[in-house]
Enzyme design. Structure first.
Site, PDB file in Angstrom:
ATOM      1  N   GLY A 141      23.236 -17.857 -22.646  1.00 14.40           N
ATOM      2  CA  GLY A 141      21.926 -17.514 -23.193  1.00 14.40           C
ATOM      3  C   GLY A 141      20.981 -16.996 -22.113  1.00 14.40           C
ATOM      4  N   VAL A 154      21.935 -13.458 -21.400  1.00 18.58           N
ATOM      5  CA  VAL A 154      21.449 -12.567 -22.462  1.00 18.58           C
ATOM      6  C   VAL A 154      19.955 -12.319 -22.288  1.00 18.58           C
ATOM      7  CG1 VAL A 154      21.077 -12.344 -24.950  1.00 18.58           C
ATOM      8  CG2 VAL A 154      23.274 -13.159 -24.088  1.00 18.58           C
ATOM      9  N   LYS A 155      19.204 -13.339 -21.929  1.00 15.23           N
ATOM     10  CA  LYS A 155      17.767 -13.178 -21.681  1.00 15.23           C
ATOM     11  C   LYS A 155      17.532 -12.192 -20.537  1.00 15.23           C
ATOM     12  CE  LYS A 155      13.335 -14.121 -21.795  1.00 15.23           C
ATOM     13  NZ  LYS A 155      12.483 -13.375 -22.694  1.00 15.23           N
ATOM     14  N   ALA A 156      18.323 -12.266 -19.493  1.00 18.62           N
ATOM     15  CA  ALA A 156      18.200 -11.323 -18.375  1.00 18.62           C
ATOM     16  C   ALA A 156      18.498  -9.901 -18.834  1.00 18.62           C
ATOM     17  CB  ALA A 156      19.132 -11.726 -17.233  1.00 18.62           C
TER      18      ALA A 156
END
Length: 79
Positions: free
Chosen positions: A14, A17-19
């Site tokens: 997660g 994915v945020k990066a």
């Protein structure tokens, strides 16, 4: 807080994915800012340009929601 939970893999996925999201968003902000500068330097009415582009492939959340702040050079922290 968000209402949707999307599992993307094991612990830590997660954050990755945020990066990825942040990189894509930064590129979008840069593209919108560069486009606005180009429109200004070309002597175009930026509001008309945004109106025309918002119905095409250049549409993004950033285009209609952040153009005013870019034009006003108003960049409050955290918004």
């Amino acid at each position: 807080m968000g209402r949707t939970i999307t599992h993307v893999g094991p612990i830590g996925a997660g954050q990755a994915v945020k990066a990825v999201n942040q990189v894509i968003l930064a590129g979008t902000y840069l593209g919108v800012a560069e486009g606005i500068v180009l429109a200004i330097k070309a002597g175009l009415d930026v509001a008309q340009v945004i109106g025309a582009l918002r119905r095409g492939a250049a549409q993004s959340w950033v285009l209609p929601n952040r153009r005013s702040r870019m034009l006003d050079t108003d960049y409050p922290l955290g918004l």
